[in-house]
Design a protein around this motif. Structure first.
Motif, short mmCIF file in Angstrom:
data_model
loop_
_atom_site.label_atom_id
_atom_site.label_comp_id
_atom_site.label_asym_id
_atom_site.label_seq_id
_atom_site.Cartn_x
_atom_site.Cartn_y
_atom_site.Cartn_z
N GLY A 53 -24.97 29.16 5.81
CA GLY A 53 -25.23 30.13 6.86
C GLY A 53 -24.48 29.82 8.13
N VAL A 54 -24.24 30.86 8.94
CA VAL A 54 -23.58 30.67 10.23
C VAL A 54 -24.40 29.75 11.12
N THR A 55 -25.73 29.86 11.05
CA THR A 55 -26.58 28.99 11.86
C THR A 55 -26.38 27.53 11.50
N SER A 56 -26.29 27.24 10.19
CA SER A 56 -26.07 25.86 9.76
C SER A 56 -24.72 25.34 10.26
N LEU A 57 -23.69 26.17 10.15
CA LEU A 57 -22.37 25.76 10.64
C LEU A 57 -22.43 25.46 12.14
N SER A 58 -23.14 26.31 12.87
CA SER A 58 -23.28 26.09 14.31
C SER A 58 -23.98 24.77 14.59
N TYR A 59 -25.06 24.51 13.87
CA TYR A 59 -25.80 23.25 14.06
C TYR A 59 -24.93 22.05 13.72
N TRP A 60 -24.13 22.16 12.66
CA TRP A 60 -23.27 21.04 12.27
C TRP A 60 -22.27 20.71 13.37
N GLN A 61 -21.65 21.73 13.96
CA GLN A 61 -20.61 21.46 14.96
C GLN A 61 -21.20 21.09 16.32
N GLN A 62 -22.51 21.30 16.51
CA GLN A 62 -23.15 20.87 17.74
C GLN A 62 -23.78 19.48 17.61
N GLY A 63 -23.86 18.95 16.39
CA GLY A 63 -24.51 17.67 16.19
C GLY A 63 -26.01 17.77 16.10
N ALA A 64 -26.55 19.01 16.01
CA ALA A 64 -27.99 19.19 15.93
C ALA A 64 -28.53 18.85 14.54
N ARG A 65 -27.74 19.16 13.55
CA ARG A 65 -28.06 18.79 12.16
C ARG A 65 -26.78 18.29 11.50
N ARG A 66 -26.95 17.64 10.36
CA ARG A 66 -25.77 17.14 9.68
C ARG A 66 -25.87 17.41 8.19
N PRO A 67 -24.75 17.66 7.52
CA PRO A 67 -24.78 17.94 6.07
C PRO A 67 -25.25 16.70 5.30
N GLN A 68 -26.24 16.90 4.42
CA GLN A 68 -26.76 15.79 3.63
C GLN A 68 -26.92 16.14 2.16
N ARG A 69 -27.36 17.38 1.89
CA ARG A 69 -27.59 17.77 0.49
C ARG A 69 -26.27 17.91 -0.26
N PRO A 70 -26.30 17.79 -1.58
CA PRO A 70 -25.06 17.92 -2.37
C PRO A 70 -24.30 19.21 -2.09
N GLU A 71 -25.02 20.32 -1.96
CA GLU A 71 -24.35 21.59 -1.67
C GLU A 71 -23.69 21.56 -0.30
N SER A 72 -24.33 20.89 0.66
CA SER A 72 -23.76 20.79 2.00
C SER A 72 -22.51 19.92 2.00
N LEU A 73 -22.54 18.82 1.25
CA LEU A 73 -21.37 17.96 1.16
C LEU A 73 -20.21 18.67 0.46
N ARG A 74 -20.54 19.52 -0.50
CA ARG A 74 -19.51 20.34 -1.14
C ARG A 74 -18.89 21.29 -0.11
N ALA A 75 -19.72 21.80 0.79
CA ALA A 75 -19.22 22.69 1.84
C ALA A 75 -18.29 21.94 2.78
N VAL A 76 -18.61 20.69 3.08
CA VAL A 76 -17.75 19.91 3.97
C VAL A 76 -16.36 19.72 3.35
N ARG A 77 -16.33 19.43 2.07
CA ARG A 77 -15.03 19.28 1.41
C ARG A 77 -14.26 20.61 1.40
N ALA A 78 -14.99 21.70 1.24
CA ALA A 78 -14.34 23.01 1.30
C ALA A 78 -13.82 23.30 2.70
N LEU A 79 -14.56 22.85 3.71
CA LEU A 79 -14.10 23.04 5.09
C LEU A 79 -12.79 22.30 5.34
N GLU A 80 -12.62 21.15 4.74
CA GLU A 80 -11.37 20.41 4.88
C GLU A 80 -10.20 21.25 4.38
#
Length: 314
Positions: A53-80
């Protein structure tokens, strides 16, 4: 030429963030370097079969939350891939953040959390028979933020110049939003000039404190008034930024951040943000000056949105 200079500054900021992190700063710099709104980033992720979600992306780039779940880590690699970053560059920064959980838990103070807590703020104001507006327009505001020897948000002092836009206004609602992990029940509010303390409401989960500052006069529509107050905090962990959000444009705003001589940052910068979900822009390095080890910014006429100062520790 200004565009080329701005692009070079953005690229240099990204290179620095990828080398030293932390993760959320590098992600934010990468998104800004590509010039993509978060909605477009989300669209590119969806095309790769990753749902975030856009909200999750916003939280990630603000440092409010961080990717931890497998799906979130997959998203980080996709972001690269989407942001044209070296393989494992963001994943590596996540792993390094894991080595410092104390810093991670108190990663940043962000206006996004105040937006998230807007319902709580409205409820606290309602308990005090008030609204966010309160019948006052702010003409000018000067904030002095103090960062203590433990790198914590020790407190702040605020000087307001206001004008009443209706008759009978006799108070101001001061809102303080502490860093993640703060304890509003241990914060105190001091009236410094032309006001006295009234009722106070606190909400631990969101770190919000709302304090009633009473005037010894009733303003008529058009009257101006000056007052000062302070909030003593010092209840959270390491602080890395201070931000202020504005719903309307036009007021003058000055922000000064003063650091304890025993805990000086390695670099400071100012930034702006159109909304809590938008990329940060207007980055400008700020040099510590004077015996008080402070940096500042001045906005002669603020725009609606967010303005702030961030800093990096060793």
């Amino acid at each position: 030429m200004p565009h080329a200079t701005q692009h070079a500054d953005t690229t240099a900021e990204l290179d620095s963030a990828l080398r030293g992190g932390p993760f959320h700063v590098a992600l934010r710099a990468a998104i800004a370097a590509r010039g993509l709104p978060l909605q477009r980033v989300q669209h590119h992720l969806s095309r790769l079969g990753v749902k975030v979600g856009v909200t999750s992306l916003s939280y990630w780039q603000q440092g409010a939350r961080r990717p931890q779940r497998p799906e979130s880590l997959r998203a980080v690699r996709a972001l690269e891939e989407i942001l044209h970053l070296p393989d494992e560059s963001l994943i590596r920064l996540l792993a390094e953040t894991d080595k410092h959980p104390a810093d991670r838990d108190a990663s940043a103070r962000s206006y996004r959390a105040l937006v998230e807590a807007s319902g709580v703020l409205e409820r606290l104001l309602a308990e005090l028979d008030s609204t966010v507006d309160g019948g006052l327009h702010t003409l000018g505001q000067h904030e002095l933020v103090r960062i203590g020897a433990e790198r914590e948000l020790a407190g702040r002092e605020s000087h307001h110049i206001v004008r009443a836009h209706r008759d009978g206004v006799d108070r101001f609602m001061a809102v303080h939003h502490g860093d993640p992990g703060c304890a509003p029940n241990r914060m105190t509010v001091r009236a410094l000039e032309n006001c006295r303390p009234g009722r106070v409401r606190r909400h631990h989960e969101t770190g919000l404190l709302v304090a009633e500052l009473l005037f010894d006069t009733r303003l008529r529509a058009g009257d101006t008034f000056l007052f000062r107050y302070a909030v003593e905090d010092g209840t959270a962990g390491v602080s890395r930024e201070y931000v202020r959000g504005f719903d309307s444009a036009g007021a003058q705003y000055a922000l000064q951040v003063r650091f304890d001589a025993r805990a000086l940052p390695v670099r400071c910068h100012r930034f702006t943000q159109h909304t809590a979900a938008a990329p940060r822009t207007g980055h400008q390095e700020l040099a510590l000056t004077g015996p008080h080890h402070s940096v500042h910014l001045v906005e002669p006429r603020v725009r609606s949105g967010i303005v702030g100062i961030g800093w990096d520790w060793e």
